[in-house]
Write a protein that holds these residues in place. Structure first.
Motif, PDB file in Angstrom:
ATOM      1  N   GLU A   1      -8.421  -3.342   4.536  1.00  0.00           N
ATOM      2  CA  GLU A   1      -7.410  -3.178   3.692  1.00  0.00           C
ATOM      3  C   GLU A   1      -7.457  -1.993   2.915  1.00  0.00           C
ATOM      4  O   GLU A   1      -6.612  -1.069   2.470  1.00  0.00           O
ATOM      5  CB  GLU A   1      -7.250  -4.472   2.889  1.00  0.00           C
ATOM      6  CG  GLU A   1      -6.114  -4.647   2.028  1.00  0.00           C
ATOM      7  CD  GLU A   1      -6.006  -5.776   1.216  1.00  0.00           C
ATOM      8  OE1 GLU A   1      -6.707  -6.664   1.447  1.00  0.00           O
ATOM      9  OE2 GLU A   1      -5.040  -5.914   0.371  1.00  0.00           O
ATOM     10  N   GLN A   2      -8.836  -1.758   2.406  1.00  0.00           N
ATOM     11  CA  GLN A   2      -9.139  -0.442   1.728  1.00  0.00           C
ATOM     12  C   GLN A   2      -8.608   0.835   2.617  1.00  0.00           C
ATOM     13  O   GLN A   2      -8.122   1.934   2.163  1.00  0.00           O
ATOM     14  CB  GLN A   2     -10.827  -0.232   1.474  1.00  0.00           C
ATOM     15  CG  GLN A   2     -11.205  -1.048   0.380  1.00  0.00           C
ATOM     16  CD  GLN A   2     -12.648  -1.123   0.236  1.00  0.00           C
ATOM     17  OE1 GLN A   2     -13.219   0.022   0.731  1.00  0.00           O
ATOM     18  NE2 GLN A   2     -13.473  -2.165  -0.128  1.00  0.00           N
TER      19      GLN A   2
ATOM     20  N   VAL B   1       0.731  -1.176  -0.053  1.00  0.00           N
ATOM     21  CA  VAL B   1       0.006  -0.123  -0.046  1.00  0.00           C
ATOM     22  C   VAL B   1       1.050   1.304  -0.144  1.00  0.00           C
ATOM     23  O   VAL B   1       0.345   2.332  -0.128  1.00  0.00           O
ATOM     24  CB  VAL B   1      -0.872  -0.089   1.180  1.00  0.00           C
ATOM     25  CG1 VAL B   1      -2.146  -1.133   1.120  1.00  0.00           C
ATOM     26  CG2 VAL B   1      -0.161   0.164   2.528  1.00  0.00           C
TER      27      VAL B   1
ATOM     28  N   PHE C   1      -4.866   1.070   2.590  1.00  0.00           N
ATOM     29  CA  PHE C   1      -4.540   1.814   1.259  1.00  0.00           C
ATOM     30  C   PHE C   1      -4.845   3.329   1.034  1.00  0.00           C
ATOM     31  O   PHE C   1      -4.223   4.309   0.778  1.00  0.00           O
ATOM     32  CB  PHE C   1      -5.337   1.033   0.010  1.00  0.00           C
ATOM     33  CG  PHE C   1      -4.814   1.425  -1.177  1.00  0.00           C
ATOM     34  CD1 PHE C   1      -3.595   0.735  -1.702  1.00  0.00           C
ATOM     35  CD2 PHE C   1      -4.973   2.446  -1.939  1.00  0.00           C
ATOM     36  CE1 PHE C   1      -2.988   0.946  -2.887  1.00  0.00           C
ATOM     37  CE2 PHE C   1      -4.483   2.867  -3.022  1.00  0.00           C
ATOM     38  CZ  PHE C   1      -3.454   2.133  -3.552  1.00  0.00           C
TER      39      PHE C   1
ATOM     40  N   GLY D   1     -11.364  -6.847   4.128  1.00  0.00           N
ATOM     41  CA  GLY D   1     -11.324  -6.193   2.704  1.00  0.00           C
ATOM     42  C   GLY D   1     -11.488  -4.567   3.139  1.00  0.00           C
ATOM     43  O   GLY D   1     -10.752  -3.869   2.473  1.00  0.00           O
TER      44      GLY D   1
END
Lengths: 209, 330
Positions: free
Chosen positions: A195-196, A52, A199, A192
């Motif tokens: 993780e977004q 990321v 990032f 998920g």
């Protein structure tokens, strides 16, 4: 009688089919010795910084936990209670008073936020695996109960009381199973989403460097 | 709907579009059509405004998308509907649905715009459809889980990849015969010809490489690998590949590495990595090749790259799980 049991198998089969479909699309096979993984989403390990982050080396930025302001901001950014829309403002405030080693301190903020997000994410992933084991056991029980109800019914009205009790138990377990399955689809999205978030935080910090 | 809308002709949007086309066009504004696999929709991005201007519903699990050579029709694989939706670009309404064989994932359209070659993921076949007649002309057996479909510039050679068999299958489009199969890296995804038609580039998601294959000898000339400090080989999963038509640059979407690699088409050297978004799958240029767009499946956005400067300009939020994308021609 069998018809009553079908919806349960439907849910479970649907879950398994969804997982299988996902595997078929773009995912490599999970290694066989891993704990059961009930999500359609692939189980991905800890988010590595490089996935990321294209900024300065976090190993050279110094320990984020020793920089109390950076650590406090990291905690705020990592928390899902902080809307993503507030990240920019929080970073601006930090940059204003960050001083000469601004880039280094921003790198620490990223390192801290990533560590905290990974900590939460690992916990959720472990929770999902644990939950899957429980759900497998419950699925097995529901299957047995549905067989018992069918057997009792076949025997006729000889033991009407037992049949009624078995039906109630079966109905409850069936409902618990279905509700848990529903909440699972939501929980499965959390790794998920985190993780977004990692990032997005990395992206915003890199814009300030 | 007030008007019967089979052709889209009577839709008010058609007249609006006429007016817009009649007005002097702003400098090179294109539209990017993005399929949202989980959103069951297509997001439309205006390249002037760099934002989504429209989102239209399509069939279930839309993935591969392509545009007709005249730019008037958009073809969308509705994988879970086992169909191809055809949209009128002017109205963005579905005007037809085509036979596709089961679970269509990606396809190639010939240059004449009358034949569609579809990868049927579930039954290891390539289906050839006559678009005017909506008729299946042939079903060609290939390896397991076909996906990528690359058509040579002259339309004579089709290369289909099979994700499980790990092959690039060369098909003669006149006879519909399989003429050769080339073993490539694990889980091949995309096959794309260069402008001259001399090479086919095939990405391998699990192999972590791109095989450059000589289109006449069917020999692998080069395997391009990617090395990003801090990431394991498993995290680098090439999927989308696009090549500039001047033969200079290639861009490779690296999936879980969240990056796009910039590759020299002549030397095959990897020059640069651009961090774009989470799970970058596919890529598409605007027709002038000035801008490159990427679908980022897990951050639900599209990244805009300035091709000449090789820099990320912007991220644009789209629908859920963007998969593939294509630019309008005008």
């Amino acid at each position: 009688m069998f018809g009553k049991a079908l919806p349960i198998f439907g849910i479970w089969a649907g879950l398994v089919a969804a997982a299988a479909a996902q595997t078929a699309v773009s995912e490599p096979q999970a290694s066989p010795n891993e704990a059961p993984w009930p999500c359609a989403q692939r189980r991905t390990p800890t988010i590595s910084a490089a996935a990321v982050w294209a900024g300065p080396d976090i190993a050279k930025a110094g320990d984020w936990e020793q920089d109390s302001e950076a650590a406090a901001l990291a905690e705020k950014l990592a928390s899902r209670r902080t809307p993503l829309s507030e990240i920019g403002g929080l970073l601006d405030d930090f940059v204003k008073k960050a001083g000469a080693d601004k880039d280094q301190r921003l790198t620490r903020v990223f390192a801290g936020a990533l560590a905290l997000i990974n900590r939460e994410r690992d916990r959720i992933i472990a929770g999902i695996a644990h939950f899957a084991e429980g759900q497998e056991r419950l699925a097995e029980r529901v299957r047995k109960e549905s067989e018992e109800v069918a057997d009792d019914a076949d025997k006729g009205a000889a033991d009407a009381k037992a049949l009624a009790e078995a039906k109630v138990e079966f109905a409850w377990d069936k409902r618990i199973f279905a509700e848990r399955s529903q909440s699972l689809t939501y929980v499965c999205e959390t790794p998920g989403i985190l993780e977004q978030r990692a990032f997005e935080i990395a992206r915003r910090i890199q814009e300030k460097l | 709907m007030i008007f019967p809308d089979r052709s889209g002709f009577f839709h008010p949007g058609f007249f609006l579009a006429l007016v817009l086309f009649a007005a002097p066009a702003p400098a090179l504004a294109f539209r990017i059509f993005v399929t949202n696999e989980k959103g069951n929709s297509v997001s439309v991005i205006d390249t002037d405004k760099q934002q989504v201007v429209e989102t239209v519903p399509v069939g279930r699990r839309p993935r591969g998308v392509s545009i007709s050579p005249d730019g008037k029709l958009l073809y969308v694989c509705a994988s879970d509907d086992n169909a191809i939706n055809v949209l009128d670009v002017a109205t963005m309404k579905i005007v037809r649905s085509l036979e596709s064989g089961p679970d269509p994932e990606r396809f190639a359209l010939n240059q004449a715009g009358d034949l569609l070659y579809i990868a049927n993921e579930d039954n290891a076949e390539v289906t050839v459809v006559d678009l005017a007649k909506n008729l299946i002309l042939a079903q060609i057996p290939v390896g397991v889980e076909p996906e990528g479909m690359g058509l040579s510039p002259n339309g004579e050679l089709l290369v289909a990849t099979s994700e499980t068999t790990n092959m690039a299958h060369f098909i003669d489009t006149r006879s519909y015969k399989l003429i050769d199969s080339v073993l490539v890296g694990k889980r091949p995804r995309i096959a794309v010809f260069n402008r001259s038609g001399a090479q086919v580039w095939v990405s391998s998601e699990l192999g972590g490489d791109v095989s450059v294959i000589d289109a006449s000898s069917h020999k692998i000339i080069r395997k391009i690998t990617f090395d990003i400090p801090g990431l394991t080989r498993e995290e680098i999963q090439p999927v989308g590949v696009v090549l500039t038509s001047d033969g200079k640059k290639a861009f490779v979407a690296l999936g879980y590495a969240n990056r796009v690699a910039v590759v020299d088409q002549q030397t095959f050297a990897v020059e640069k990595y651009l961090l774009v978004g989470v799970r970058v799958w596919h890529l598409a240029f605007t027709p002038d090749e000035k801008l490159l767009y990427t679908t980022n499946g897990n951050s639900n956005d599209v990244t805009v790259i300035d091709v000449a400067r090789e820099r990320v300009i912007k991220s644009i939020s789209v629908g859920l799980e963007p998969n593939d994308l294509v630019s309008s021609l005008h």
